[in-house]
Design a protein around this motif. Structure first.
Motif, PDB file in Angstrom:
ATOM      1  N   ILE A   1       0.829  -1.211   0.000  1.00  0.00           N
ATOM      2  CA  ILE A   1       0.000   0.000   0.000  1.00  0.00           C
ATOM      3  C   ILE A   1       0.864   1.262   0.000  1.00  0.00           C
ATOM      4  O   ILE A   1       0.636   2.191  -0.790  1.00  0.00           O
ATOM      5  CB  ILE A   1      -0.953   0.006   1.213  1.00  0.00           C
ATOM      6  N   LEU A   2       1.860   1.296   0.874  1.00  0.00           N
ATOM      7  CA  LEU A   2       2.690   2.495   0.966  1.00  0.00           C
ATOM      8  C   LEU A   2       3.546   2.682  -0.279  1.00  0.00           C
ATOM      9  O   LEU A   2       3.776   3.812  -0.718  1.00  0.00           O
ATOM     10  CB  LEU A   2       3.580   2.424   2.213  1.00  0.00           C
ATOM     11  N   GLY A   3       4.020   1.592  -0.862  1.00  0.00           N
ATOM     12  CA  GLY A   3       4.808   1.707  -2.088  1.00  0.00           C
ATOM     13  C   GLY A   3       4.000   2.307  -3.220  1.00  0.00           C
ATOM     14  O   GLY A   3       4.477   3.176  -3.963  1.00  0.00           O
ATOM     15  N   VAL A   4       2.759   1.857  -3.376  1.00  0.00           N
ATOM     16  CA  VAL A   4       1.879   2.397  -4.416  1.00  0.00           C
ATOM     17  C   VAL A   4       1.540   3.866  -4.104  1.00  0.00           C
ATOM     18  O   VAL A   4       1.475   4.705  -4.997  1.00  0.00           O
ATOM     19  CB  VAL A   4       0.596   1.551  -4.536  1.00  0.00           C
ATOM     20  N   THR A   5       1.350   4.172  -2.823  1.00  0.00           N
ATOM     21  CA  THR A   5       1.061   5.553  -2.417  1.00  0.00           C
ATOM     22  C   THR A   5       2.222   6.480  -2.762  1.00  0.00           C
ATOM     23  O   THR A   5       2.025   7.583  -3.290  1.00  0.00           O
ATOM     24  CB  THR A   5       0.787   5.628  -0.903  1.00  0.00           C
ATOM     25  N   PHE A   6       3.435   6.044  -2.469  1.00  0.00           N
ATOM     26  CA  PHE A   6       4.610   6.840  -2.801  1.00  0.00           C
ATOM     27  C   PHE A   6       4.715   7.025  -4.318  1.00  0.00           C
ATOM     28  O   PHE A   6       5.057   8.102  -4.802  1.00  0.00           O
ATOM     29  CB  PHE A   6       5.879   6.158  -2.277  1.00  0.00           C
ATOM     30  N   ALA A   7       4.426   5.961  -5.062  1.00  0.00           N
ATOM     31  CA  ALA A   7       4.487   6.032  -6.525  1.00  0.00           C
ATOM     32  C   ALA A   7       3.512   7.072  -7.064  1.00  0.00           C
ATOM     33  O   ALA A   7       3.810   7.774  -8.043  1.00  0.00           O
ATOM     34  CB  ALA A   7       4.185   4.661  -7.125  1.00  0.00           C
ATOM     35  N   ALA A   8       2.357   7.206  -6.405  1.00  0.00           N
ATOM     36  CA  ALA A   8       1.369   8.193  -6.847  1.00  0.00           C
ATOM     37  C   ALA A   8       1.931   9.611  -6.778  1.00  0.00           C
ATOM     38  O   ALA A   8       1.633  10.453  -7.628  1.00  0.00           O
ATOM     39  CB  ALA A   8       0.104   8.095  -5.990  1.00  0.00           C
ATOM     40  N   SER A   9       2.760   9.896  -5.764  1.00  0.00           N
ATOM     41  CA  SER A   9       3.323  11.230  -5.607  1.00  0.00           C
ATOM     42  C   SER A   9       4.562  11.460  -6.467  1.00  0.00           C
ATOM     43  O   SER A   9       5.030  12.583  -6.569  1.00  0.00           O
ATOM     44  CB  SER A   9       3.690  11.476  -4.137  1.00  0.00           C
ATOM     45  N   LEU A  10       5.083  10.387  -7.067  1.00  0.00           N
ATOM     46  CA  LEU A  10       6.306  10.511  -7.867  1.00  0.00           C
ATOM     47  C   LEU A  10       6.032  10.724  -9.349  1.00  0.00           C
ATOM     48  O   LEU A  10       6.965  10.823 -10.141  1.00  0.00           O
ATOM     49  CB  LEU A  10       7.171   9.256  -7.671  1.00  0.00           C
ATOM     50  N   GLY A  11       4.762  10.778  -9.725  1.00  0.00           N
ATOM     51  CA  GLY A  11       4.424  11.064 -11.117  1.00  0.00           C
ATOM     52  C   GLY A  11       4.548  12.554 -11.386  1.00  0.00           C
ATOM     53  O   GLY A  11       3.618  13.320 -11.125  1.00  0.00           O
ATOM     54  N   MET A  12       5.696  12.988 -11.910  1.00  0.00           N
ATOM     55  CA  MET A  12       5.940  14.425 -12.101  1.00  0.00           C
ATOM     56  C   MET A  12       6.787  14.684 -13.341  1.00  0.00           C
ATOM     57  O   MET A  12       7.679  15.519 -13.338  1.00  0.00           O
ATOM     58  CB  MET A  12       6.614  15.013 -10.860  1.00  0.00           C
ATOM     59  N   SER A  13       6.486  13.955 -14.420  1.00  0.00           N
ATOM     60  CA  SER A  13       7.290  14.059 -15.628  1.00  0.00           C
ATOM     61  C   SER A  13       6.788  15.104 -16.612  1.00  0.00           C
ATOM     62  O   SER A  13       7.522  15.498 -17.521  1.00  0.00           O
ATOM     63  CB  SER A  13       7.343  12.701 -16.335  1.00  0.00           C
ATOM     64  N   LEU A  14       5.557  15.557 -16.451  1.00  0.00           N
ATOM     65  CA  LEU A  14       4.953  16.464 -17.426  1.00  0.00           C
ATOM     66  C   LEU A  14       4.390  17.707 -16.742  1.00  0.00           C
ATOM     67  O   LEU A  14       4.094  17.672 -15.539  1.00  0.00           O
ATOM     68  CB  LEU A  14       3.825  15.747 -18.175  1.00  0.00           C
ATOM     69  N   PRO A  15       4.210  18.784 -17.491  1.00  0.00           N
ATOM     70  CA  PRO A  15       3.596  19.986 -16.903  1.00  0.00           C
ATOM     71  C   PRO A  15       2.199  19.733 -16.353  1.00  0.00           C
ATOM     72  O   PRO A  15       1.774  20.395 -15.408  1.00  0.00           O
ATOM     73  CB  PRO A  15       3.552  20.962 -18.089  1.00  0.00           C
ATOM     74  N   ILE A  16       1.489  18.750 -16.934  1.00  0.00           N
ATOM     75  CA  ILE A  16       0.124  18.454 -16.476  1.00  0.00           C
ATOM     76  C   ILE A  16       0.103  17.496 -15.289  1.00  0.00           C
ATOM     77  O   ILE A  16      -0.958  17.240 -14.720  1.00  0.00           O
ATOM     78  CB  ILE A  16      -0.734  17.848 -17.616  1.00  0.00           C
ATOM     79  N   SER A  17       1.268  16.950 -14.921  1.00  0.00           N
ATOM     80  CA  SER A  17       1.298  15.915 -13.881  1.00  0.00           C
ATOM     81  C   SER A  17       0.872  16.436 -12.522  1.00  0.00           C
ATOM     82  O   SER A  17       0.165  15.751 -11.780  1.00  0.00           O
ATOM     83  CB  SER A  17       2.698  15.302 -13.775  1.00  0.00           C
ATOM     84  N   THR A  18       1.318  17.640 -12.152  1.00  0.00           N
ATOM     85  CA  THR A  18       0.989  18.226 -10.851  1.00  0.00           C
ATOM     86  C   THR A  18       0.841  19.733 -10.992  1.00  0.00           C
ATOM     87  O   THR A  18       1.453  20.344 -11.881  1.00  0.00           O
ATOM     88  CB  THR A  18       2.094  17.957  -9.807  1.00  0.00           C
ATOM     89  N   PRO A  19       0.059  20.378 -10.108  1.00  0.00           N
ATOM     90  CA  PRO A  19      -0.012  21.844 -10.131  1.00  0.00           C
ATOM     91  C   PRO A  19       1.352  22.518  -9.954  1.00  0.00           C
ATOM     92  O   PRO A  19       1.634  23.511 -10.645  1.00  0.00           O
ATOM     93  CB  PRO A  19      -0.959  22.161  -8.962  1.00  0.00           C
ATOM     94  N   PRO A  20       2.243  22.029  -9.056  1.00  0.00           N
ATOM     95  CA  PRO A  20       3.575  22.637  -8.975  1.00  0.00           C
ATOM     96  C   PRO A  20       4.332  22.593 -10.299  1.00  0.00           C
ATOM     97  O   PRO A  20       5.013  23.563 -10.671  1.00  0.00           O
ATOM     98  CB  PRO A  20       4.283  21.791  -7.898  1.00  0.00           C
ATOM     99  N   ASN A  21       4.222  21.481 -11.033  1.00  0.00           N
ATOM    100  CA  ASN A  21       4.863  21.397 -12.350  1.00  0.00           C
ATOM    101  C   ASN A  21       4.313  22.438 -13.303  1.00  0.00           C
ATOM    102  O   ASN A  21       5.056  23.099 -14.037  1.00  0.00           O
ATOM    103  CB  ASN A  21       4.655  20.004 -12.951  1.00  0.00           C
ATOM    104  N   ALA A  22       2.988  22.584 -13.308  1.00  0.00           N
ATOM    105  CA  ALA A  22       2.343  23.550 -14.205  1.00  0.00           C
ATOM    106  C   ALA A  22       2.777  24.975 -13.879  1.00  0.00           C
ATOM    107  O   ALA A  22       3.024  25.790 -14.781  1.00  0.00           O
ATOM    108  CB  ALA A  22       0.822  23.419 -14.099  1.00  0.00           C
ATOM    109  N   LEU A  23       2.871  25.292 -12.588  1.00  0.00           N
ATOM    110  CA  LEU A  23       3.294  26.634 -12.181  1.00  0.00           C
ATOM    111  C   LEU A  23       4.723  26.917 -12.618  1.00  0.00           C
ATOM    112  O   LEU A  23       5.037  28.014 -13.102  1.00  0.00           O
ATOM    113  CB  LEU A  23       3.179  26.770 -10.655  1.00  0.00           C
ATOM    114  N   ALA A  24       5.597  25.949 -12.460  1.00  0.00           N
ATOM    115  CA  ALA A  24       6.988  26.128 -12.858  1.00  0.00           C
ATOM    116  C   ALA A  24       7.117  26.237 -14.384  1.00  0.00           C
ATOM    117  O   ALA A  24       7.879  27.057 -14.898  1.00  0.00           O
ATOM    118  CB  ALA A  24       7.841  24.965 -12.342  1.00  0.00           C
ATOM    119  N   TYR A  25       6.352  25.422 -15.090  1.00  0.00           N
ATOM    120  CA  TYR A  25       6.387  25.464 -16.563  1.00  0.00           C
ATOM    121  C   TYR A  25       5.904  26.805 -17.089  1.00  0.00           C
ATOM    122  O   TYR A  25       6.409  27.313 -18.099  1.00  0.00           O
ATOM    123  CB  TYR A  25       5.524  24.334 -17.118  1.00  0.00           C
ATOM    124  N   ALA A  26       4.934  27.379 -16.370  1.00  0.00           N
ATOM    125  CA  ALA A  26       4.377  28.676 -16.793  1.00  0.00           C
ATOM    126  C   ALA A  26       5.408  29.805 -16.711  1.00  0.00           C
ATOM    127  O   ALA A  26       5.206  30.876 -17.305  1.00  0.00           O
ATOM    128  CB  ALA A  26       3.163  29.023 -15.937  1.00  0.00           C
TER     129      ALA A  26
END
Length: 471
Positions: free
Chosen positions: A408-433
Motif C-alpha cells: 500500500i505504501l509503495g503504491v502511495t509513494f508512486a502516486a506522488s512521484l508522477g511528475m514528468s509532465l507539466p500536467i502531472s501536478t499543479p507545482p509542475n504547471a506553475l513552474a512550466y508557466a
C-alpha cells in the motif's frame, strides 16, 4: 465533432451499458447486482478522472450521490428490489460519513495550520532564516531552496508552497543569463522538492491520507511512524534530485545573493500561531505517549484558531474544499468496492497467487506511477488503492516482502512521484508557466526520479518492516 465530444460521451455511455446489461450475465461469474452497479460507478469515476469532462472534485460528489441512489439501503426504490442476486446494500450513513471521515478532519487541520502560517508570515520568515546558512554558491542556494520547499510541503499544500517559493526565486532567476541552464535547474528545483516533500507526512498530500483509510488494525501506521520512513525517503530522494539538477543543468553563474525581507511578528495572535503550530506537530509525533491519534490532534488548531479569531469566516472561504471533496469521493469509492465485496471478488478472479510477489509489487507501483503522470495523483490513488489493499490482504506470499503495508505504501509513494509532465501536478504547471523550462527537460528528470524513487521506497519500506518500525 463526435471524437471531440468523446470525453463527455464516454463517461455516460459506458456506465449506462454496464448498468443495462442483464444481471444474469454478471451472476454467471458470481457477481451480484450491487457489484454490477459498483463496476458502473467505478467506470464512470475512472473515465471522468482521466478525461475530465467535469472538475475532478465534482466527480467525487457524483460518486457519492450515485452510491446513495444505487447501492445504499435508502436509495431508489427499484434499486432495492429484492432478487436472489441483489447482494449487500451499503448503509447510507456509511456512505455519507465519507464527507466527515477522520481523514478529512486530518486534512482540515493541516489546511488551518497552513492558512494561519501564511496569514501571519510564518512561512516567509522561516524561509528567510533557514536559507541564511546556505551562502551564495548557486548549487548550495538551490539545495537550501529545495530543503525548505520540501519542509513546507510536509505541512502545507504543495501548490501554495510552490507559489510562495517561486515568488521568492523570481528576482534571482531574472539575474541569470538568458542561455544559463541554471534557470532550468532553479525553476525545476521548487516543484520537484514540493512534490517529493509532501510524501514525508500523512497530511503532506492527498494520496497519503487515502492510504491511511486502508492502513488499519494490525497494519495501522501512526503519524510518527509515517515520518520515520517518510522523512529519510524524502531526504535521500531530494539529495538525488539536487545532484541530477546540478549535473544535467549546470549554471555558469558563480554567486547568487538571495534577499528575503521580513521579520517575525510579535503580536498575541502571531505568537498563538507559532505555539499552536509547534504544539500540534509535537503532539502528532508523540502519539504513542499521550494516546491521542493524529485525527484528534488535527482538530486542536482548528479550535484554537477559531476561538482566538486567527481564522475568520472570510478565511474559511479560501480553504481548498475541492481537495476535501476529492478525497472523500475516493474514500466512498473504496467503501463501495470493499463493502459490496467487489474488490475481493476481482482479486480472486485473477490468479495472483501464481505471480511472484515482487512482480506484483513492481507492477502495481509502475502502473500507479504511469497513471499519476497523466491524471491527478489523488485520482490515481483513489482508483488503485482499494484494489491494492484487497490484493495485499489476500496474498500470504507477500508477507516475506513486507506484506500489505509495504504494498500500500509503495503504491502511495508512486502516486506522488508522477511528475514528468507539466500536467502531472499543479507545482509542475506553475513552474512550466515561468517560461524557463521545456517539456523534455521536465520529462528527463521526472522519469529518472520516478523510477529511482519507487526503487528506494520499496527498499526502505522492506528494511523498516523487517526492523518492526511498521507493520
Amino acid at each position: 465533432m463526435i471524437i471531440k465530444n468523446l470525453k463527455y460521451i464516454l463517461p455516460v455511455i459506458i456506465p449506462l451499458i454496464i448498468l443495462l446489461l442483464p444481471s444474469d450475465s454478471f451472476a454467471i461469474v458470481g457477481l451480484t447486482s450491487v457489484e454490477q452497479r459498483v463496476i458502473a460507478i467505478f467506470a464512470m469515476a475512472t473515465l471522468c478522472w482521466i478525461l475530465e469532462p467535469i472538475p475532478i472534485f465534482a466527480t467525487s460528489v457524483v460518486i457519492i450521490v450515485s452510491e446513495l441512489l444505487l447501492i445504499s439501503d435508502k436509495g431508489l426504490w427499484f434499486a432495492k428490489t429484492a432478487s436472489p442476486d441483489l447482494g449487500h446494500l451499503i448503509s447510507h450513513k456509511t456512505i455519507m460519513a465519507t464527507f466527515a471521515s477522520p481523514i478529512i478532519m486530518l486534512f482540515l487541520g493541516g489546511f488551518f495550520l497552513a492558512m494561519a502560517a501564511t496569514k501571519y508570515r510564518l512561512d516567509i520568515n522561516l524561509a528567510r532564516v533557514l536559507l541564511k546558512p546556505f551562502g551564495t554558491n548557486p548549487k548550495y542556494v538551490m539545495l537550501g531552496l529545495m530543503i525548505i520547499t520540501a519542509i513546507f510541503s510536509m505541512f502545507m499544500s504543495n501548490t501554495a508552497t510552490t507559489v510562495m517559493m517561486l515568488s521568492i526565486l523570481a528576482p534571482v532567476i531574472a539575474l541569470l543569463a538568458k542561455q544559463d541552464l541554471g534557470k532550468v535547474a532553479f525553476s525545476l528545483s521548487v516543484p520537484i522538492a514540493a512534490n517529493i516533500g509532501g510524501i514525508a507526512t500523512p497530511i503532506g498530500t492527498p494520496p497519503n491520507a487515502i492510504a491511511l483509510k486502508y492502513l488499519v488494525n494490525e497494519n495501522s501506521v501512526s503519524f510518527g511512524q509515517w515520518m520515520v520512513f517518510g522523512v529519510p525517503f524524502v531526504a535521500v530522494l531530494l539529495f538525488i534530485a539536487w545532484l541530477l539538477l546540478i549535473k544535467l543543468f549546470p549554471t555558469s553563474t558563480e554567486q547568487i545573493n538571495l534577499t528575503i525581507k521580513g521579520k517575525f511578528l510579535k503580536t498575541p495572535k502571531a505568537i498563538t500561531v507559532y505555539v499552536t503550530f509547534i504544539l500540534t506537530i509535537l503532539l502528532w509525533l508523540m502519539g504513542d505517549i499521550h494516546g491521542m491519534n493524529s485525527y484528534v490532534v488535527a482538530l486542536i488548531p482548528v479550535a484554537v484558531f477559531v476561538i482566538f479569531k486567527i481564522i475568520n469566516k472570510d478565511d474559511l472561504k479560501r480553504i481548498s474544499w475541492d481537495v476535501l471533496w476529492l478525497v472523500s469521493g475516493g474514500i466512498a469509492l473504496g467503501v463501495a468496492l470493499d463493502e459490496s465485496g467487489l474488490a475481493k471478488n476481482a482479486v480472486a478472479a485473477i490468479p495472483f497467487a501464481n505471480f511472484h510477489p515482487l512482480l506484483l509489487i513492481t507492477g502495481a507501483s509502475v502502473l500507479c506511477l504511469v497513471m499519476a503522470n497523466f491524471i491527478s495523483h489523488t485520482a490515481a490513488a483513489n482508483l488503485l488503492l482499494p484494489l491494492v489493499a484487497a490484493l495485499g490482504a489476500s496474498m500470504q506470499s507477500l508477507l516475506p516482502y513486507g506484506g500489505e503495508v509495504v504494498l500500500i505504501l509503495g503504491v502511495t509513494f508512486a502516486a506522488s512521484l508522477g511528475m514528468s509532465l507539466p500536467i502531472s501536478t499543479p507545482p509542475n504547471a506553475l513552474a512550466y508557466a515561468s517560461g524557463n523550462i521545456e517539456t523534455k527537460q521536465m520529462a528527463k528528470i521526472g522519469v529518472i526520479l520516478g523510477i529511482v524513487g519507487v526503487l528506494i521506497a520499496y527498499a526502505m519500506l522492506y528494511i523498516l518492516n523487517k526492523s518492526h518500525f511498521i507493520g
